[in-house]
Design a protein around this motif. Structure first.
Motif, PDB file in Angstrom:
ATOM      1  N   LEU A  73      -6.720  -1.067  -5.075  1.00  0.00           N
ATOM      2  CA  LEU A  73      -6.026  -0.829  -3.976  1.00  0.00           C
ATOM      3  C   LEU A  73      -6.110   0.216  -3.073  1.00  0.00           C
ATOM      4  O   LEU A  73      -6.558   0.392  -1.901  1.00  0.00           O
ATOM      5  CB  LEU A  73      -4.664  -1.487  -3.804  1.00  0.00           C
ATOM      6  CG  LEU A  73      -4.368  -3.006  -4.097  1.00  0.00           C
ATOM      7  CD1 LEU A  73      -2.903  -3.061  -3.991  1.00  0.00           C
ATOM      8  CD2 LEU A  73      -5.059  -3.932  -3.043  1.00  0.00           C
ATOM      9  N   ARG A  74      -6.085   1.354  -3.947  1.00  0.00           N
ATOM     10  CA  ARG A  74      -6.537   2.576  -3.246  1.00  0.00           C
ATOM     11  C   ARG A  74      -7.921   2.975  -2.759  1.00  0.00           C
ATOM     12  O   ARG A  74      -7.973   3.577  -1.825  1.00  0.00           O
ATOM     13  CB  ARG A  74      -6.163   3.866  -4.403  1.00  0.00           C
ATOM     14  CG  ARG A  74      -4.441   3.929  -4.863  1.00  0.00           C
ATOM     15  CD  ARG A  74      -4.203   4.977  -5.558  1.00  0.00           C
ATOM     16  NE  ARG A  74      -2.724   5.230  -5.831  1.00  0.00           N
ATOM     17  CZ  ARG A  74      -2.295   4.992  -7.277  1.00  0.00           C
ATOM     18  NH1 ARG A  74      -3.224   4.319  -8.141  1.00  0.00           N
ATOM     19  NH2 ARG A  74      -1.011   4.912  -7.359  1.00  0.00           N
ATOM     20  N   ARG A  75      -8.618   2.328  -3.517  1.00  0.00           N
ATOM     21  CA  ARG A  75     -10.069   2.421  -3.150  1.00  0.00           C
ATOM     22  C   ARG A  75     -10.642   1.307  -2.124  1.00  0.00           C
ATOM     23  O   ARG A  75     -11.135   1.743  -0.929  1.00  0.00           O
ATOM     24  CB  ARG A  75     -10.834   2.013  -4.559  1.00  0.00           C
ATOM     25  CG  ARG A  75     -12.526   2.276  -4.155  1.00  0.00           C
ATOM     26  CD  ARG A  75     -13.407   1.873  -5.229  1.00  0.00           C
ATOM     27  NE  ARG A  75     -13.166   0.523  -5.672  1.00  0.00           N
ATOM     28  CZ  ARG A  75     -13.751  -0.503  -4.896  1.00  0.00           C
ATOM     29  NH1 ARG A  75     -14.407  -0.223  -3.771  1.00  0.00           N
ATOM     30  NH2 ARG A  75     -13.534  -1.804  -5.294  1.00  0.00           N
ATOM     31  N   ASP A 122      -6.928  -1.450   2.922  1.00  0.00           N
ATOM     32  CA  ASP A 122      -6.225  -0.676   4.097  1.00  0.00           C
ATOM     33  C   ASP A 122      -5.414  -1.616   4.603  1.00  0.00           C
ATOM     34  O   ASP A 122      -5.417  -2.783   4.262  1.00  0.00           O
ATOM     35  CB  ASP A 122      -7.367  -0.345   5.022  1.00  0.00           C
ATOM     36  CG  ASP A 122      -8.409  -1.322   5.359  1.00  0.00           C
ATOM     37  OD1 ASP A 122      -7.936  -2.486   5.429  1.00  0.00           O
ATOM     38  OD2 ASP A 122      -9.553  -0.730   5.494  1.00  0.00           O
ATOM     39  N   GLN A 178      -3.880  -1.078  -9.279  1.00  0.00           N
ATOM     40  CA  GLN A 178      -3.231  -0.129  -8.210  1.00  0.00           C
ATOM     41  C   GLN A 178      -4.619   0.881  -7.872  1.00  0.00           C
ATOM     42  O   GLN A 178      -4.851   1.087  -6.747  1.00  0.00           O
ATOM     43  CB  GLN A 178      -2.241   1.001  -8.906  1.00  0.00           C
ATOM     44  CG  GLN A 178      -1.043   0.396  -9.074  1.00  0.00           C
ATOM     45  CD  GLN A 178      -0.136   1.345  -9.937  1.00  0.00           C
ATOM     46  OE1 GLN A 178      -0.238   2.308  -9.764  1.00  0.00           O
ATOM     47  NE2 GLN A 178       0.928   0.640 -10.403  1.00  0.00           N
ATOM     48  N   ALA A 179      -5.642   1.008  -8.820  1.00  0.00           N
ATOM     49  CA  ALA A 179      -6.827   1.904  -8.390  1.00  0.00           C
ATOM     50  C   ALA A 179      -7.782   1.049  -7.491  1.00  0.00           C
ATOM     51  O   ALA A 179      -8.297   1.778  -6.348  1.00  0.00           O
ATOM     52  CB  ALA A 179      -7.513   2.146  -9.527  1.00  0.00           C
ATOM     53  N   TYR A 200      -8.973  -6.193   2.115  1.00  0.00           N
ATOM     54  CA  TYR A 200      -9.612  -5.472   1.133  1.00  0.00           C
ATOM     55  C   TYR A 200     -11.051  -6.082   0.762  1.00  0.00           C
ATOM     56  O   TYR A 200     -11.126  -7.479   1.118  1.00  0.00           O
ATOM     57  CB  TYR A 200      -9.122  -5.158  -0.123  1.00  0.00           C
ATOM     58  CG  TYR A 200      -8.433  -6.207  -0.713  1.00  0.00           C
ATOM     59  CD1 TYR A 200      -9.181  -7.110  -1.468  1.00  0.00           C
ATOM     60  CD2 TYR A 200      -7.120  -6.262  -1.171  1.00  0.00           C
ATOM     61  CE1 TYR A 200      -8.750  -8.492  -2.247  1.00  0.00           C
ATOM     62  CE2 TYR A 200      -6.441  -7.192  -1.838  1.00  0.00           C
ATOM     63  CZ  TYR A 200      -7.046  -8.066  -2.501  1.00  0.00           C
ATOM     64  OH  TYR A 200      -6.413  -9.233  -3.108  1.00  0.00           O
ATOM     65  N   LEU A 252       0.910  -1.264  -0.069  1.00  0.00           N
ATOM     66  CA  LEU A 252       0.126  -0.135  -0.142  1.00  0.00           C
ATOM     67  C   LEU A 252       0.788   1.146   0.037  1.00  0.00           C
ATOM     68  O   LEU A 252       0.380   2.404  -0.287  1.00  0.00           O
ATOM     69  CB  LEU A 252      -1.029   0.159   1.135  1.00  0.00           C
ATOM     70  CG  LEU A 252      -2.111  -1.059   1.146  1.00  0.00           C
ATOM     71  CD1 LEU A 252      -2.954  -0.891   2.300  1.00  0.00           C
ATOM     72  CD2 LEU A 252      -2.876  -0.938  -0.052  1.00  0.00           C
ATOM     73  N   ASP A 253       1.920   1.200   0.279  1.00  0.00           N
ATOM     74  CA  ASP A 253       2.965   2.263   0.364  1.00  0.00           C
ATOM     75  C   ASP A 253       3.747   2.247  -1.032  1.00  0.00           C
ATOM     76  O   ASP A 253       4.471   3.335  -1.248  1.00  0.00           O
ATOM     77  CB  ASP A 253       3.920   2.263   1.666  1.00  0.00           C
ATOM     78  CG  ASP A 253       3.580   2.099   2.835  1.00  0.00           C
ATOM     79  OD1 ASP A 253       2.354   2.937   3.078  1.00  0.00           O
ATOM     80  OD2 ASP A 253       3.693   1.515   3.778  1.00  0.00           O
ATOM     81  N   ASP A 254       3.625   1.140  -1.462  1.00  0.00           N
ATOM     82  CA  ASP A 254       4.628   1.185  -2.753  1.00  0.00           C
ATOM     83  C   ASP A 254       3.838   0.169  -3.650  1.00  0.00           C
ATOM     84  O   ASP A 254       3.867  -1.049  -3.681  1.00  0.00           O
ATOM     85  CB  ASP A 254       5.972   0.647  -2.602  1.00  0.00           C
ATOM     86  CG  ASP A 254       6.712   0.448  -4.128  1.00  0.00           C
ATOM     87  OD1 ASP A 254       6.276   1.069  -5.059  1.00  0.00           O
ATOM     88  OD2 ASP A 254       7.784  -0.197  -3.839  1.00  0.00           O
ATOM     89  N   LEU A 255       3.013   0.549  -4.779  1.00  0.00           N
ATOM     90  CA  LEU A 255       2.277  -0.151  -5.790  1.00  0.00           C
ATOM     91  C   LEU A 255       2.792  -0.594  -6.784  1.00  0.00           C
ATOM     92  O   LEU A 255       2.270  -1.194  -7.834  1.00  0.00           O
ATOM     93  CB  LEU A 255       0.884   0.684  -6.079  1.00  0.00           C
ATOM     94  CG  LEU A 255       0.055   0.948  -4.883  1.00  0.00           C
ATOM     95  CD1 LEU A 255      -1.121   1.936  -5.463  1.00  0.00           C
ATOM     96  CD2 LEU A 255      -0.712  -0.410  -4.105  1.00  0.00           C
TER      97      LEU A 255
END
Length: 229
Positions: free
Chosen positions: A18-20, A23, A15-16, A69, A4-7
């Motif tokens: 995991l961003r959405r 956690d 990537q989108a 997730y 989550l700190d480096d996709l």
């Protein structure tokens, strides 16, 4: 570094996703590092954890540990589209086993009542066991996340009747149905020997080998469509 700190290494779609949806939850800080574990080898003898197991298991903990997730999933129920969601937890378990060609270790996986244990092989593959042999699902955890991102994305699409892998629906479709969809391109980032994702502008197809110890493992298909207008 945690995913989550480096996709890096994931597609823009994943990537989108995991961003959405992703956690990070605290994990057990009292977990004994793999370096200090003694494990049973092929003959059942207790040995110090081999380097390949240490590297892969601790690498999983560092890269994915605590990731959580939800994956949305569109199916049909009584002829109507229905959306469900399943939670996935990337938390190590104590289970470790020698495997042909390496070792496997357990992790929490899908948050659902199931006889399946979720595994990672030291060669990088994601798989499961129902108490027997290691059953490959994806070539890597990255492929698994890419598959989940596609599944989640198709939750907004229309599931084709009889093509959803859920208890209340059929698990396969006639191969002739796929032929009418035209040019489908393989999505290699989510595909492997036991799961293939194909897509056109209007159709997404998932072909999988089911999680069973039958030989050969039976194939199933899921199909979703969307309007391009």
């Amino acid at each position: 570094m945690h995913v989550l700190d480096d996709l890096d290494g994931l597609s823009p779609r994943a990537q989108a996703f995991l961003r959405r949806s992703g956690d990070r939850h605290p994990v057990d800080t009292d977990r004994l590092s793999t370096d200090y574990l003694r494990v049973q080898d092929r003959s059942g003898r207790l040995i110090t954890a081999p380097v390949e197991l240490i590297v892969r298991r601790e690498g999983f903990a560092q890269r994915f540990g605590g990731l959580r997730y939800w994956v949305r999933h569109a199916v049909r129920w009584d002829g109507e589209p229905y959306e469900t969601a399943r939670r996935w937890d990337f938390v190590l378990e104590d289970w470790i086993r020698w495997e042909p060609g390496g070792w496997s270790f357990g992790w929490a996986g899908e948050h659902v009542s199931s006889p399946v244990r979720y595994l990672v092989h030291t060669d990088g593959r994601f798989g499961v066991t129902l108490g027997g042999s290691f059953l490959e699902v994806s070539p890597s955890i990255y492929h698994l996340i890419e598959s989940h991102a596609l599944m989640d994305e198709t939750a907004a699409w229309e599931p084709v009747t009889g093509s959803a892998l859920e208890p209340w629906t059929a698990s396969c479709v006639d191969g002739r149905l796929l032929e009418q969809f035209g040019d489908l391109r393989l999505l290699p980032e989510a595909s492997g020997p036991c799961e293939r994702w194909l897509r056109s502008d209007a159709v997404t197809v998932r072909q999988i080998r089911r999680w069973t110890e039958d030989h050969p493992r039976p194939a199933s298909v899921q199909v979703w469509t969307r309007s391009t207008h």
